[in-house]
Design an enzyme around this catalytic site. Structure first.
Site, PDB file in Angstrom:
ATOM      1  N   VAL A   1      -1.197   9.012  -0.612  1.00  0.00           N
ATOM      2  CA  VAL A   1      -1.611  10.039   0.133  1.00  0.00           C
ATOM      3  C   VAL A   1      -3.016   9.882   0.821  1.00  0.00           C
ATOM      4  O   VAL A   1      -3.270   9.768   2.121  1.00  0.00           O
ATOM      5  CB  VAL A   1      -1.243  11.640  -0.169  1.00  0.00           C
ATOM      6  CG1 VAL A   1      -1.695  12.657   0.961  1.00  0.00           C
ATOM      7  CG2 VAL A   1       0.264  11.724  -0.773  1.00  0.00           C
TER       8      VAL A   1
ATOM      9  N   GLU B   1      10.929   0.185 -10.831  1.00  0.00           N
ATOM     10  CA  GLU B   1      11.306   1.358 -11.116  1.00  0.00           C
ATOM     11  C   GLU B   1      12.351   1.650 -10.164  1.00  0.00           C
ATOM     12  O   GLU B   1      13.595   2.194 -10.682  1.00  0.00           O
ATOM     13  CB  GLU B   1      10.337   2.510 -10.937  1.00  0.00           C
ATOM     14  CG  GLU B   1      10.583   3.870 -10.612  1.00  0.00           C
ATOM     15  CD  GLU B   1       9.386   4.828 -10.302  1.00  0.00           C
ATOM     16  OE1 GLU B   1       8.620   4.819 -11.072  1.00  0.00           O
ATOM     17  OE2 GLU B   1       9.433   5.404  -9.221  1.00  0.00           O
TER      18      GLU B   1
ATOM     19  N   GLY C   1       7.321   0.396  -4.200  1.00  0.00           N
ATOM     20  CA  GLY C   1       7.705   1.673  -4.191  1.00  0.00           C
ATOM     21  C   GLY C   1       8.434   1.901  -2.579  1.00  0.00           C
ATOM     22  O   GLY C   1       8.695   0.879  -1.915  1.00  0.00           O
ATOM     23  N   ILE C   2       8.625   2.897  -2.400  1.00  0.00           N
ATOM     24  CA  ILE C   2       9.309   3.476  -1.084  1.00  0.00           C
ATOM     25  C   ILE C   2       8.241   3.819   0.042  1.00  0.00           C
ATOM     26  O   ILE C   2       7.048   4.315  -0.208  1.00  0.00           O
ATOM     27  CB  ILE C   2      10.072   4.726  -1.524  1.00  0.00           C
ATOM     28  CG1 ILE C   2      11.140   5.005  -0.099  1.00  0.00           C
ATOM     29  CG2 ILE C   2       9.287   5.987  -1.518  1.00  0.00           C
ATOM     30  CD1 ILE C   2      12.388   3.838   0.077  1.00  0.00           C
ATOM     31  N   GLY C   3       8.873   3.456   1.339  1.00  0.00           N
ATOM     32  CA  GLY C   3       8.023   3.804   2.630  1.00  0.00           C
ATOM     33  C   GLY C   3       7.688   2.631   3.378  1.00  0.00           C
ATOM     34  O   GLY C   3       8.272   1.230   3.012  1.00  0.00           O
ATOM     35  N   GLY C   4       7.066   2.900   4.362  1.00  0.00           N
ATOM     36  CA  GLY C   4       7.086   1.790   5.454  1.00  0.00           C
ATOM     37  C   GLY C   4       6.258   0.628   4.985  1.00  0.00           C
ATOM     38  O   GLY C   4       6.620  -0.587   5.092  1.00  0.00           O
ATOM     39  N   MET C   5       4.905   0.910   3.991  1.00  0.00           N
ATOM     40  CA  MET C   5       4.337  -0.160   3.781  1.00  0.00           C
ATOM     41  C   MET C   5       4.998  -1.239   2.844  1.00  0.00           C
ATOM     42  O   MET C   5       4.827  -2.415   3.011  1.00  0.00           O
ATOM     43  CB  MET C   5       2.868   0.148   3.510  1.00  0.00           C
ATOM     44  CG  MET C   5       1.935   0.554   4.329  1.00  0.00           C
ATOM     45  SD  MET C   5       0.432   1.203   3.899  1.00  0.00           S
ATOM     46  CE  MET C   5      -0.139   1.983   5.529  1.00  0.00           C
TER      47      MET C   5
ATOM     48  N   GLY D   1       6.610   6.886 -11.512  1.00  0.00           N
ATOM     49  CA  GLY D   1       6.100   5.628 -12.372  1.00  0.00           C
ATOM     50  C   GLY D   1       4.890   4.907 -11.933  1.00  0.00           C
ATOM     51  O   GLY D   1       4.592   4.102 -12.298  1.00  0.00           O
TER      52      GLY D   1
END
EC number: 2.8.3.-
Length: 446
Positions: free
Chosen positions: A320, A245, A220-224, A343
């Site tokens: 979140v 995705e 997915g997107i993001g720092g982690m 997704g």
């Protein structure tokens, strides 16, 4: 056949093209990187002439000209398939609304909509010798969107990467109403949200330890997720595949480190498969004309049957917050919509059905509110109005900087115990008290 003459016949100015749009129309603005630019500015000039024009799109990467005016909501309404920070501000203004979707189903929505597009317009790469305009890194649902649109306007951008793929990756000039040559703005960039923190790195290490050679990755997107990607690039892992995705910068780093070859994939061998991509110029340059990549419609990439067909599928996504039952909220803060369902559920379900597959929901144990208060992301129950993105029976692994737990097959008290064990120590006693009141804590656990 030479399509240059047809191109000349359909080439018009942006101002001329948007005259197709009437009050009350549904108008698609594209998706993420191929959201219109010159056409948006041209439509903004017609604001006073129009009312109740309903616009569709998602993941806006810069503000839209049609919403620059304070009274824009009297003329236009934005309907988003997935929210960006820009769209969150638009919701607060009362000019935008989220459309809850399961991303894998979006092409079907378009094919069956009671209100198909009167006009679909979006940015594309320059026409090729065969008369096709490539969608760039956004095959996603655009093919389905075009099937029922009454009029299609393409805005040519010379900076749009030409992304190779399987099906539904472009549109032929014969299906286009008008062609507009814009000002060729840079493709919108989406960073990872800053460098990886120590928490990101701790979570990443726990996940990378679970990844076998030959695994197929979804990030997915993001720092982690990006921290996971960086750690994979530095690891001894090999023969990895990609079926995702969203294509993000982390995949470029992993590929350039020689970790990705797709040789163990059960389907689409040797190809990195994705529905859309958003990142930096480095990523767009890598996607451009690269036969190793496979741009595909989202009802293929996110189909549980496609995902589960790939052995050792590893799905890595953010959240979140999560409650003690294992319900995952990945899209809202109470009633405030932050992003969208996307997704995530598709990959949570598909990864678990994959032979040797695992789904990881990762999050920091705490966060700070605007007034500086530290709060736990592991909560007794989700906040009032928060959205359940992943239902509790579907949640597999949950990871914080304090550890990882597998929730599959656990009773409510076992789930509470497992999740509290990876919560921040400062909040564990309070979580136990709440669990006792909820009748999901056994005294013998202490």
């Amino acid at each position: 056949m030479d399509f240059r003459e047809e191109y000349k016949q359909k080439l018009v100015s942006a101002d001329e093209a948007v005259k197709l749009i009437k009050s009350g129309d549904w108008v698609d603005y594209g998706w993420c990187t191929n959201t219109v630019d010159a056409l948006d500015q041209a439509l903004a000039k017609r604001t006073d002439e129009l009312t109740d024009v309903k616009l569709r799109g998602g993941i806006l990467m810069k503000p839209l000209a049609v919403f620059a005016r304070e009274d824009a909501g009297e003329h236009f309404c934005w309907n988003s398939w997935h929210m960006s920070g820009i769209e969150r501000k638009m919701i607060n203004r009362g000019v935008a609304y989220y459309c809850p979707i399961r991303y894998s189903e979006l092409p079907r929505y378009y094919r069956e909509l009671d209100c198909p597009d009167d006009v679909a317009m979006f940015q594309v790469a320059p026409m090729d010798a065969h008369g096709y305009f490539n969608f760039g890194p956004s095959a996603s649902h655009l093919g389905a969107m075009c099937e029922r649109a009454k009029h299609i306007i393409v805005e040519v951008n010379e900076n749009m990467p030409r992304c190779l793929g399987g099906t539904e990756c472009g549109i032929h000039i014969s299906d286009v109403t008008y062609i507009v040559e814009g000002s060729n703005p840079p493709i919108g960039e989406l960073g990872a949200g800053g460098p990886a923190t120590d928490v990101d790195k701790a979570v990443a290490k726990l996940i990378v330890d679970e990844i076998p050679n030959g695994a197929c990755l979804q990030l997915g997107i993001g720092g982690m997720p990006n921290a996971v990607g960086s750690l994979i690039a530095e690891s001894d892992l090999k023969d990895l595949g990609v079926h995702t995705e969203m294509y993000v910068d982390a995949f470029v780093d992993i590929a350039k480190a020689g970790k990705i070859n797709g040789s163990k994939k059960n389907i689409d061998r040797y190809r990195q498969t994705y529905a859309f991509g958003a990142g930096t110029k480095k990523m767009y340059d890598y996607l451009d004309d690269n036969p190793e990549l496979m741009s595909a419609p989202v009802d293929y990439t996110n189909d549980i049957r496609s995902i589960s067909a790939l052995d050792n599928f590893i799905s890595i996504n953010n959240a979140v917050d999560i409650d003690l039952y294992g319900q995952v909220n990945a899209e809202s803060a109470g009633i405030k919509q932050i992003s969208g369902a996307g997704g995530q559920l598709d990959f949570v379900l598909g990864a678990y059905l994959s032979k040797g597959g695992k789904s990881f929901i990762c999050l920091s144990s705490t966060f700070k509110t605007k007034d500086g208060q530290v709060q736990s992301r592991i909560r007794p129950t989700l906040a009032n109005g928060s959205i359940v993105t992943d239902a509790r029976p579907n949640t597999h692994y949950v990871v914080t900087e304090y550890g990882k737990v597998n929730l599959k097959g656990l009773s409510t008290w076992q789930r509470a115990e497992a999740l509290i064990s990876i919560a921040h120590p400062d909040f564990r006693d309070d979580l136990i008290k709440e669990a006792e009141q909820m009748h999901i804590w056994r005294r013998s656990n202490r």
